[in-house]
Design a protein around this motif. Structure first.
Motif, PDB file in Angstrom:
ATOM      1  N   ILE A   1      42.499  56.550  40.576  1.00  0.00           N
ATOM      2  CA  ILE A   1      41.558  55.511  40.197  1.00  0.00           C
ATOM      3  C   ILE A   1      42.105  54.182  40.684  1.00  0.00           C
ATOM      4  O   ILE A   1      43.288  54.064  40.991  1.00  0.00           O
ATOM      5  CB  ILE A   1      41.305  55.477  38.669  1.00  0.00           C
ATOM      6  N   GLY A   2      41.247  53.181  40.756  1.00  0.00           N
ATOM      7  CA  GLY A   2      41.660  51.933  41.380  1.00  0.00           C
ATOM      8  C   GLY A   2      41.810  50.745  40.464  1.00  0.00           C
ATOM      9  O   GLY A   2      42.488  49.775  40.803  1.00  0.00           O
ATOM     10  N   GLU A   3      41.200  50.794  39.291  1.00  0.00           N
ATOM     11  CA  GLU A   3      41.175  49.609  38.433  1.00  0.00           C
ATOM     12  C   GLU A   3      42.454  49.502  37.622  1.00  0.00           C
ATOM     13  O   GLU A   3      42.711  50.300  36.729  1.00  0.00           O
ATOM     14  CB  GLU A   3      39.975  49.665  37.475  1.00  0.00           C
ATOM     15  N   GLY A   4      43.296  48.533  37.975  1.00  0.00           N
ATOM     16  CA  GLY A   4      44.546  48.319  37.254  1.00  0.00           C
ATOM     17  C   GLY A   4      44.663  46.886  36.783  1.00  0.00           C
ATOM     18  O   GLY A   4      44.215  46.538  35.710  1.00  0.00           O
ATOM     19  N   GLY A   5      45.222  46.057  37.639  1.00  0.00           N
ATOM     20  CA  GLY A   5      45.328  44.644  37.299  1.00  0.00           C
ATOM     21  C   GLY A   5      46.659  44.070  37.703  1.00  0.00           C
ATOM     22  O   GLY A   5      47.516  44.742  38.280  1.00  0.00           O
ATOM     23  N   GLY A   6      46.826  42.783  37.390  1.00  0.00           N
ATOM     24  CA  GLY A   6      48.060  42.086  37.690  1.00  0.00           C
ATOM     25  C   GLY A   6      49.156  42.424  36.695  1.00  0.00           C
ATOM     26  O   GLY A   6      48.932  43.079  35.677  1.00  0.00           O
ATOM     27  N   VAL A   7      50.351  41.938  36.973  1.00  0.00           N
ATOM     28  CA  VAL A   7      51.511  42.271  36.154  1.00  0.00           C
ATOM     29  C   VAL A   7      51.364  41.749  34.730  1.00  0.00           C
ATOM     30  O   VAL A   7      51.862  42.362  33.777  1.00  0.00           O
ATOM     31  CB  VAL A   7      52.789  41.702  36.806  1.00  0.00           C
ATOM     32  N   LEU A   8      50.666  40.660  34.550  1.00  0.00           N
ATOM     33  CA  LEU A   8      50.601  40.005  33.245  1.00  0.00           C
ATOM     34  C   LEU A   8      49.329  40.329  32.474  1.00  0.00           C
ATOM     35  O   LEU A   8      49.026  39.653  31.485  1.00  0.00           O
ATOM     36  CB  LEU A   8      50.707  38.484  33.421  1.00  0.00           C
ATOM     37  N   GLU A   9      48.611  41.365  32.865  1.00  0.00           N
ATOM     38  CA  GLU A   9      47.316  41.613  32.234  1.00  0.00           C
ATOM     39  C   GLU A   9      47.025  43.105  32.110  1.00  0.00           C
ATOM     40  O   GLU A   9      47.716  43.947  32.683  1.00  0.00           O
ATOM     41  CB  GLU A   9      46.203  40.961  33.067  1.00  0.00           C
ATOM     42  N   ASN A  10      45.998  43.407  31.328  1.00  0.00           N
ATOM     43  CA  ASN A  10      45.374  44.731  31.256  1.00  0.00           C
ATOM     44  C   ASN A  10      46.342  45.888  30.999  1.00  0.00           C
ATOM     45  O   ASN A  10      46.370  46.864  31.757  1.00  0.00           O
ATOM     46  CB  ASN A  10      44.596  45.025  32.553  1.00  0.00           C
ATOM     47  N   PRO A  11      47.123  45.847  29.918  1.00  0.00           N
ATOM     48  CA  PRO A  11      48.058  46.960  29.675  1.00  0.00           C
ATOM     49  C   PRO A  11      47.364  48.303  29.527  1.00  0.00           C
ATOM     50  O   PRO A  11      47.906  49.333  29.962  1.00  0.00           O
ATOM     51  CB  PRO A  11      48.777  46.551  28.382  1.00  0.00           C
ATOM     52  N   ASP A  12      46.173  48.336  28.945  1.00  0.00           N
ATOM     53  CA  ASP A  12      45.468  49.610  28.803  1.00  0.00           C
ATOM     54  C   ASP A  12      45.065  50.166  30.158  1.00  0.00           C
ATOM     55  O   ASP A  12      45.153  51.385  30.404  1.00  0.00           O
ATOM     56  CB  ASP A  12      44.229  49.443  27.919  1.00  0.00           C
ATOM     57  N   ASN A  13      44.612  49.283  31.057  1.00  0.00           N
ATOM     58  CA  ASN A  13      44.281  49.736  32.414  1.00  0.00           C
ATOM     59  C   ASN A  13      45.515  50.253  33.146  1.00  0.00           C
ATOM     60  O   ASN A  13      45.445  51.249  33.883  1.00  0.00           O
ATOM     61  CB  ASN A  13      43.665  48.588  33.215  1.00  0.00           C
TER      62      ASN A  13
END
Length: 279
Positions: free
Chosen positions: A97-109
């Motif tokens: 899957i592709g949806e992750g995020g930056g280092v400082l955000e979105n821990p669930d992703n």
């Protein structure tokens, strides 16, 4: 060795088989006469891929809905494959899957993405490969990586980190198989810009001119396997291999020459990078 493995009656397991590269691989291997075990979380589309594979020439194609981030589910997938067919000749750990995020955000992703992109590969390797080694048959283990796991461009740190980890896992697996004298070989598929479900969420979207179709990636993969390539580095209609090579060499140069991290995108190095590419 490819003709001995990718041939009529041999067995392939593909994760992420409902769409994109996984689906294209299923159909190409079906045309070669392989029996297929297809896994994905998208049940309806997975069943459709299995039906299409049978129509394309697979003697038998079964759909096994599987969350690759769930170790027990992947163990069950392996059990289903070995009980049904007696062995596995090609394992393609492709789900991502592709949806992750930056280092400082979105821990669930981050956690969800790592479960699929990294742990899905580790689970697949650990559930299948020991049984494949024990069977003593020649075979392929193909893990789908990404150029973003090598050049790690800014923007989606989670995805880059997962694919960098897949690269390391696959390299280590290749070494372990070689030192064991196994008849299995590991391979890292590194797609270029590919028009897939991950990159085109709108089903009505048209493929950009610069992108490859998924089947072009699969055809390139099959040619790489036939040559014995470990790193199957795909170009696309926008980026030739030579440009990929220079970008990757620049990335490792950050370490060698102690440049700032991701110097390719650092304003102080814009001109230097441009000159390097033009050389």
């Amino acid at each position: 060795m490819a003709d001995d493995i990718i041939t009529t009656g041999k067995v392939a397991v593909i994760t992420g088989a409902a769409r994109g590269i996984g689906r294209a691989a299923a159909l190409r291997l079906a045309e070669k006469g392989m029996k297929l075990v297809l896994a994905d979380v998208v049940g309806g589309e997975l069943a459709a891929t299995a039906s299409a594979a049978k129509a394309a020439g697979s003697p038998e194609a079964i759909a096994v809905p599987t969350d690759v981030g769930d170790r027990a589910a992947v163990e069950a997938l392996a059990t289903a494959a070995f009980e049904r067919f007696g062995g596995v000749d090609l394992l393609m750990n492709n789900a991502a899957i592709g949806e992750g995020g930056g280092v400082l955000e979105n821990p669930d992703n981050w956690r969800k993405l790592m479960d699929v992109n990294l742990w899905g590969v580790v689970n697949g390797v650990q559930a299948f490969v020991p049984r494949m080694i024990e069977a003593g048959r020649p075979g392929y283990v193909i893990n789908t990586g990404s150029k973003q796991g090598i050049t790690t461009p800014p923007g989606n740190a989670a995805y880059n980190a997962s694919k960098a980890a897949v690269k390391v896992v696959t390299e280590q697996l290749a070494h372990e198989l070689r030192t064991r004298g196994s008849r299995l070989t590991a391979h890292l598929l590194i797609p270029g810009w590919t028009f897939t479900g991950m990159t085109a969420s709108d089903p009505a979207a048209q493929k950009p001119d610069g992108a490859w179709h998924a089947v072009e990636v699969v055809d390139f993969m099959l040619a790489g396997l036939a040559k014995g390539d470990f790193y199957i580095l795909c170009p696309d209609n926008e980026t030739p291999r030579r440009l990929d090579e220079k970008r990757m060499a620049w990335a490792i140069g950050d370490v060698i020459y102690n440049r700032p991290a991701l110097s390719r995108w650092h304003p102080d190095y814009n001109d230097a990078f441009a000159r390097y590419i033009e050389e």
